[in-house]
Write a protein that holds these residues in place. Structure first.
Motif, PDB file in Angstrom:
ATOM      1  N   MET A  72      -6.838  -1.441  -3.332  1.00 54.18           N
ATOM      2  CA  MET A  72      -5.961  -2.071  -2.353  1.00 54.18           C
ATOM      3  C   MET A  72      -6.301  -1.634  -0.932  1.00 54.18           C
ATOM      4  O   MET A  72      -6.274  -2.440   0.007  1.00 54.18           O
ATOM      5  CB  MET A  72      -4.500  -1.728  -2.665  1.00 54.18           C
ATOM      6  CG  MET A  72      -3.989  -2.307  -3.971  1.00 54.18           C
ATOM      7  SD  MET A  72      -4.211  -4.103  -4.074  1.00 54.18           S
ATOM      8  CE  MET A  72      -3.219  -4.651  -2.674  1.00 54.18           C
ATOM      9  N   ALA A  73      -6.637  -0.348  -0.758  1.00 51.28           N
ATOM     10  CA  ALA A  73      -7.001   0.140   0.572  1.00 51.28           C
ATOM     11  C   ALA A  73      -8.311  -0.498   1.045  1.00 51.28           C
ATOM     12  O   ALA A  73      -8.430  -0.901   2.214  1.00 51.28           O
ATOM     13  CB  ALA A  73      -7.137   1.663   0.553  1.00 51.28           C
ATOM     14  N   THR A  74      -9.278  -0.621   0.126  1.00 50.36           N
ATOM     15  CA  THR A  74     -10.555  -1.251   0.473  1.00 50.36           C
ATOM     16  C   THR A  74     -10.368  -2.731   0.769  1.00 50.36           C
ATOM     17  O   THR A  74     -10.960  -3.272   1.719  1.00 50.36           O
ATOM     18  CB  THR A  74     -11.570  -1.081  -0.672  1.00 50.36           C
ATOM     19  OG1 THR A  74     -11.739   0.306  -0.949  1.00 50.36           O
ATOM     20  CG2 THR A  74     -12.905  -1.690  -0.302  1.00 50.36           C
ATOM     21  N   LEU A  75      -9.541  -3.385  -0.032  1.00 58.34           N
ATOM     22  CA  LEU A  75      -9.271  -4.815   0.170  1.00 58.34           C
ATOM     23  C   LEU A  75      -8.599  -5.061   1.513  1.00 58.34           C
ATOM     24  O   LEU A  75      -8.963  -5.990   2.240  1.00 58.34           O
ATOM     25  CB  LEU A  75      -8.394  -5.342  -0.970  1.00 58.34           C
ATOM     26  CG  LEU A  75      -8.074  -6.840  -0.944  1.00 58.34           C
ATOM     27  CD1 LEU A  75      -9.362  -7.651  -1.083  1.00 58.34           C
ATOM     28  CD2 LEU A  75      -7.092  -7.200  -2.062  1.00 58.34           C
ATOM     29  N   ALA A  76      -7.627  -4.212   1.855  1.00 61.73           N
ATOM     30  CA  ALA A  76      -6.934  -4.351   3.140  1.00 61.73           C
ATOM     31  C   ALA A  76      -7.892  -4.129   4.309  1.00 61.73           C
ATOM     32  O   ALA A  76      -7.858  -4.872   5.305  1.00 61.73           O
ATOM     33  CB  ALA A  76      -5.773  -3.359   3.210  1.00 61.73           C
ATOM     34  N   ALA A  77      -8.761  -3.124   4.179  1.00 61.14           N
ATOM     35  CA  ALA A  77      -9.725  -2.850   5.242  1.00 61.14           C
ATOM     36  C   ALA A  77     -10.706  -4.004   5.402  1.00 61.14           C
ATOM     37  O   ALA A  77     -11.079  -4.365   6.528  1.00 61.14           O
ATOM     38  CB  ALA A  77     -10.471  -1.556   4.948  1.00 61.14           C
ATOM     39  N   ALA A  78     -11.118  -4.600   4.273  1.00 62.09           N
ATOM     40  CA  ALA A  78     -12.077  -5.705   4.325  1.00 62.09           C
ATOM     41  C   ALA A  78     -11.457  -6.955   4.937  1.00 62.09           C
ATOM     42  O   ALA A  78     -12.069  -7.613   5.788  1.00 62.09           O
ATOM     43  CB  ALA A  78     -12.593  -6.006   2.913  1.00 62.09           C
ATOM     44  N   VAL A  79     -10.231  -7.277   4.527  1.00 66.01           N
ATOM     45  CA  VAL A  79      -9.579  -8.510   4.993  1.00 66.01           C
ATOM     46  C   VAL A  79      -9.113  -8.378   6.430  1.00 66.01           C
ATOM     47  O   VAL A  79      -9.436  -9.220   7.285  1.00 66.01           O
ATOM     48  CB  VAL A  79      -8.399  -8.873   4.071  1.00 66.01           C
ATOM     49  CG1 VAL A  79      -7.622 -10.063   4.648  1.00 66.01           C
ATOM     50  CG2 VAL A  79      -8.893  -9.202   2.674  1.00 66.01           C
ATOM     51  N   ASN A 108       0.817  -1.219   0.000  1.00 72.75           N
ATOM     52  CA  ASN A 108       0.000   0.000   0.000  1.00 72.75           C
ATOM     53  C   ASN A 108       0.849   1.266   0.000  1.00 72.75           C
ATOM     54  O   ASN A 108       0.487   2.260  -0.640  1.00 72.75           O
ATOM     55  CB  ASN A 108      -0.934   0.004   1.213  1.00 72.75           C
ATOM     56  CG  ASN A 108      -2.157  -0.863   1.011  1.00 72.75           C
ATOM     57  OD1 ASN A 108      -3.122  -0.469   0.375  1.00 72.75           O
ATOM     58  ND2 ASN A 108      -2.104  -2.080   1.548  1.00 72.75           N
ATOM     59  N   THR A 109       1.983   1.233   0.697  1.00 69.79           N
ATOM     60  CA  THR A 109       2.839   2.419   0.732  1.00 69.79           C
ATOM     61  C   THR A 109       3.479   2.682  -0.627  1.00 69.79           C
ATOM     62  O   THR A 109       3.555   3.829  -1.081  1.00 69.79           O
ATOM     63  CB  THR A 109       3.933   2.266   1.805  1.00 69.79           C
ATOM     64  OG1 THR A 109       3.330   2.017   3.075  1.00 69.79           O
ATOM     65  CG2 THR A 109       4.778   3.523   1.885  1.00 69.79           C
ATOM     66  N   VAL A 110       3.937   1.627  -1.301  1.00 67.06           N
ATOM     67  CA  VAL A 110       4.553   1.776  -2.626  1.00 67.06           C
ATOM     68  C   VAL A 110       3.541   2.326  -3.623  1.00 67.06           C
ATOM     69  O   VAL A 110       3.852   3.231  -4.418  1.00 67.06           O
ATOM     70  CB  VAL A 110       5.123   0.424  -3.113  1.00 67.06           C
ATOM     71  CG1 VAL A 110       5.516   0.510  -4.585  1.00 67.06           C
ATOM     72  CG2 VAL A 110       6.317   0.013  -2.273  1.00 67.06           C
ATOM     73  N   ILE A 111       2.317   1.799  -3.597  1.00 62.15           N
ATOM     74  CA  ILE A 111       1.276   2.281  -4.512  1.00 62.15           C
ATOM     75  C   ILE A 111       0.955   3.741  -4.232  1.00 62.15           C
ATOM     76  O   ILE A 111       0.830   4.557  -5.157  1.00 62.15           O
ATOM     77  CB  ILE A 111       0.010   1.415  -4.379  1.00 62.15           C
ATOM     78  CG1 ILE A 111       0.291  -0.008  -4.871  1.00 62.15           C
ATOM     79  CG2 ILE A 111      -1.146   2.028  -5.172  1.00 62.15           C
ATOM     80  CD1 ILE A 111      -0.873  -0.967  -4.669  1.00 62.15           C
ATOM     81  N   THR A 112       0.842   4.094  -2.951  1.00 65.08           N
ATOM     82  CA  THR A 112       0.536   5.482  -2.590  1.00 65.08           C
ATOM     83  C   THR A 112       1.672   6.424  -2.973  1.00 65.08           C
ATOM     84  O   THR A 112       1.436   7.558  -3.401  1.00 65.08           O
ATOM     85  CB  THR A 112       0.263   5.590  -1.079  1.00 65.08           C
ATOM     86  OG1 THR A 112      -0.772   4.675  -0.708  1.00 65.08           O
ATOM     87  CG2 THR A 112      -0.162   6.996  -0.695  1.00 65.08           C
TER      88      THR A 112
END
Length: 223
Positions: free
Chosen positions: A108-115, A69-73
């Motif tokens: 990716m942020a939504t996926l991380a929050a969901a998982v 997530n940090t690399v994408i951001t």
């Protein structure tokens, strides 16, 4: 004021710690489930190796999720307002400031929050449903209270931690002010981690005895 590199460093550490904390709390719920629902098999199922593996997996997934997530951001472009109305850098408000395509970042942020958010919380709640059912089967009231007291500290931390996360990331953005968001962010980033050792230590009789002695001493001193 903070540099872009410093902001990315904050995002990396914050995301890693949040992810790891969610998985560790879920692992502790699993530990409570085995201890109460399968007590005779506890030492076989939750041994030292399993505990070490759970902790290692939690930190590994935390580092992996944070890195992705940090690399994408970090590859987003920011060409307008560069002010974040938070106490520190987080992925969600930073994505809103980007003037480039944030589709992948949002996914990716939504996926991380969901998982790691909803998934871990659902696992914890499911574990406690079975735990409560097992406790209700105990005929002796004192035994039920003693058994449930072993989960009290974990339940308290879960309520504080996930309660703040739900308020911050699952409620509609217009349901709370930015100032209130900053206050809640203090809860799960500073207050809850600071209270963790206190909450868990209160189950220790020696700690309780020392705390009572300190309170009595202070009262006598004031009198």
């Amino acid at each position: 004021m903070i540099s872009f590199t410093g902001c990315m460093a904050q995002i990396y550490i914050f995301t890693m710690c949040v992810t790891t904390e969610c998985i560790l709390l879920a692992s502790m719920a699993c530990d409570r489930y085995v201890a109460i629902c399968r007590p005779l098999h506890y030492t076989v199922i939750i041994n030292r190796l399993v505990s070490l593996c759970l902790a290692t997996i939690a930190w590994f997934i935390g580092v992996l999720n944070s890195t992705i997530n940090t690399v994408i951001t970090a590859h987003l472009q920011f060409c307008g307002v560069n002010s974040i109305d938070r106490l520190y850098c987080e992925i969600e408000p930073l994505i809103r400031l980007s003037c480039s395509d944030t589709h992948l970042s949002d996914i990716m942020a939504t996926l991380a929050a969901a998982v790691f958010g909803i998934g871990c919380l659902a696992f914890i709640l499911t574990s406690y449903i079975f735990i409560i059912l097992a406790i209700l089967k105990i005929s002796c009231r004192s035994s039920r209270e003693k058994t449930f007291s072993t989960c009290a500290s974990h339940v308290t931390v879960v309520a504080l931690y996930f309660g703040a996360l739900i308020f911050m990331y699952l409620l509609p953005s217009n349901s709370s002010s930015h100032r209130l968001n900053s206050i809640v962010s203090i809860m799960y980033s500073i207050i809850t981690p600071m209270l963790n050792p206190i909450i868990y230590s209160l189950r220790n009789q020696q700690v309780l005895g020392a705390l009572k002695s300190l309170i009595i001493h202070m009262l006598q001193k004031n009198v």
